[in-house]
Structures are given as structure tokens and as C-alpha cells.
Design a protein around this motif. Structure first.
Motif, mmCIF file in Angstrom:
data_model
loop_
_atom_site.group_PDB
_atom_site.id
_atom_site.type_symbol
_atom_site.label_atom_id
_atom_site.label_comp_id
_atom_site.label_asym_id
_atom_site.label_seq_id
_atom_site.Cartn_x
_atom_site.Cartn_y
_atom_site.Cartn_z
ATOM 1 N N ARG A 86 0.843 -1.210 0.000
ATOM 2 C CA ARG A 86 0.000 0.000 0.000
ATOM 3 C C ARG A 86 0.874 1.254 0.000
ATOM 4 O O ARG A 86 2.018 1.225 0.450
ATOM 5 N N ARG A 104 -3.272 3.290 1.165
ATOM 6 C CA ARG A 104 -4.070 3.230 -0.060
ATOM 7 C C ARG A 104 -3.710 1.954 -0.801
ATOM 8 O O ARG A 104 -2.556 1.703 -1.132
ATOM 9 N N SER A 105 -4.719 1.129 -1.079
ATOM 10 C CA SER A 105 -4.516 -0.130 -1.792
ATOM 11 C C SER A 105 -4.224 0.131 -3.270
ATOM 12 O O SER A 105 -4.691 1.116 -3.843
ATOM 13 N N ARG A 107 -4.954 -2.408 -5.435
ATOM 14 C CA ARG A 107 -5.860 -3.314 -6.143
ATOM 15 C C ARG A 107 -6.960 -2.539 -6.849
ATOM 16 O O ARG A 107 -7.559 -1.641 -6.275
ATOM 17 N N ARG A 108 -7.217 -2.923 -8.089
ATOM 18 C CA ARG A 108 -8.273 -2.257 -8.850
ATOM 19 C C ARG A 108 -9.644 -2.728 -8.418
ATOM 20 O O ARG A 108 -10.572 -1.954 -8.327
ATOM 21 N N LYS A 109 -9.765 -4.032 -8.206
ATOM 22 C CA LYS A 109 -11.055 -4.593 -7.796
ATOM 23 C C LYS A 109 -11.011 -4.861 -6.298
ATOM 24 O O LYS A 109 -10.575 -5.910 -5.851
ATOM 25 N N ILE A 110 -11.447 -3.862 -5.552
ATOM 26 C CA ILE A 110 -11.480 -3.962 -4.094
ATOM 27 C C ILE A 110 -12.733 -3.247 -3.617
ATOM 28 O O ILE A 110 -13.147 -2.243 -4.201
ATOM 29 N N ASP A 111 -13.311 -3.780 -2.583
ATOM 30 C CA ASP A 111 -14.468 -3.130 -1.980
ATOM 31 C C ASP A 111 -14.047 -1.701 -1.610
ATOM 32 O O ASP A 111 -13.029 -1.508 -0.936
ATOM 33 N N PRO A 112 -14.793 -0.693 -2.071
ATOM 34 C CA PRO A 112 -14.406 0.701 -1.795
ATOM 35 C C PRO A 112 -14.189 1.003 -0.312
ATOM 36 O O PRO A 112 -13.417 1.895 0.027
ATOM 37 N N TYR A 114 -12.512 -0.652 1.675
ATOM 38 C CA TYR A 114 -11.157 -1.078 2.064
ATOM 39 C C TYR A 114 -10.068 -0.500 1.177
ATOM 40 O O TYR A 114 -8.903 -0.812 1.355
ATOM 41 N N ARG A 115 -10.452 0.340 0.221
ATOM 42 C CA ARG A 115 -9.444 0.952 -0.654
ATOM 43 C C ARG A 115 -8.494 1.819 0.174
ATOM 44 O O ARG A 115 -7.290 1.840 -0.043
ATOM 45 N N TYR A 116 -9.072 2.557 1.114
ATOM 46 C CA TYR A 116 -8.290 3.403 2.013
ATOM 47 C C TYR A 116 -8.525 2.903 3.432
ATOM 48 O O TYR A 116 -9.667 2.743 3.855
#
Length: 184
Positions: A86, A104-105, A107-112, A114-116
Motif C-alpha cells: 500500500r 491506499r490499496s 488493487r483495482r477490484k477492491i471493496d471501496p 477497504y481501498r483506504y
């Protein structure tokens, strides 16, 4: 007779406020984006987001977010399996003291949700990124995301905190602040 007086106990340690490690110790082992080679995938990501190069020194990279977080707050993550890299955006106060961070992740496909991930080492402090770089005695701007704040002069980010409550913790004059809302 030899037990007639109670032993003296130094309880001054209980009166002291917690002290956090110096920023250099906390971020030891992490690399600033400005230190990464131009061919490094994290640097390429940051450049693709068009984050100004003058701000790259404020952003760090960790290859193992949960493991690194546990070095600051032991046991924060029970399970470090499936750890991930991250970006790290450290929260520093006006004196440069560390008190929290946002990861900040990539990954493109991540539950929003958990993105931050925002972690406060000191929950009494404002959940605000950029206090080390802002002048609150001059007109300042407030955005939601730390990355967004890197694009605007004299700007802070509430990092998901409640705007009014965070500004009150900072003792900032709200009349000098301009809030720039996200498009959501």
C-alpha cells in the motif's frame, strides 16, 4: 521493624503522556516514492495519478501493510495472511510528529470500504492529513482525501473524519477555510 515504612514507588511514569517514536523510526524500512526508481511499479502508479513530483517525498510505500502497521500498533491486525502493498500517507502535526496514517490499496477490484484504511495511533488527534505542510493562519483549503490534498496549495484532508469535529480539534479558524467537496 524493617517493614515499618512502605517502599517508595516512582509513579511519575503514569502521569506522562504517551510518546510516539520519531518519524524516522516509524517509517524506517519504508521508502518515499521520491526514492523509488523511475521503473518501480509504485512510482509508475503515482505518476499515472499525476501526483506532482514535488509531493512524492510525502508519500511512502510498504510491501506489507498489515505487518508494518503491527510494528506501530502491536496486534492491530490479528491475521497478516494475504498482506498487501500500500501507499502510506503519514499524518504529521505542525511540528512533524507522527500520530496516524492512511494506507491506499493498489488493487483495482477492491471493496471501496477497504481501498483506504486510516489508522490513528493517537485517536485524540484530528484525523487530518497535511498539518505539517499547511499554514492555518492564511486561507486554507479542506478536501476529503489525502491524495487530493497533494494537488492543492495550502490544503489539508479530513481523511474520512467529520469535518466540523476535526477542525475544532485543530483550533483552526473556519472562516479562513474553504471546503472542496468530492463529486459524490
Amino acid at each position: 521493624e524493617k517493614y515499618s515504612q512502605a517502599p517508595k514507588v516512582d509513579d511519575s511514569a503514569f502521569d506522562a503522556k504517551p510518546e510516539f517514536k520519531k518519524i524516522d523510526d516509524i517509517l524506517a524500512g519504508l521508502r518515499k516514492v521520491s526514492q523509488l526508481g523511475h521503473d518501480h511499479p509504485v512510482r509508475a502508479y503515482v505518476e499515472s495519478r499525476q501526483i506532482p513530483p514535488s509531493q512524492h517525498y510525502r508519500i511512502y510505500y510498504t510491501p506489507k501493510f498489515k505487518t508494518w502497521t503491527n510494528t506501530i500498533i502491536p496486534g492491530k491486525f490479528d491475521n497478516v495472511d494475504k498482506d498487501e502493498p500500500r501507499l502510506i500517507l503519514p499524518f504529521l502535526d505542525a511540528d512533524g510528529a507522527f500520530y496516524g496514517f492512511q494506507g491506499r490499496s493498489f488493487r483495482r477490484k477492491i471493496d471501496p470500504r477497504y481501498r483506504y484504511i486510516t489508522i490513528m495511533a493517537d485517536p485524540e488527534r484530528p484525523k487530518v492529513f497535511g498539518l505539517d505542510a499547511v499554514n492555518l493562519k492564511k486561507p486554507y483549503r479542506v478536501v476529503e482525501g489525502p491524495i487530493d490534498s497533494l494537488f492543492v496549495k495550502n490544503c489539508i484532508a479530513t481523511a474520512g473524519g467529520k469535518l466540523q469535529a476535526e477542525l475544532a480539534k485543530m483550533h483552526a479558524d473556519p472562516k479562513l477555510g474553504t471546503v472542496i467537496y468530492d463529486n459524490e
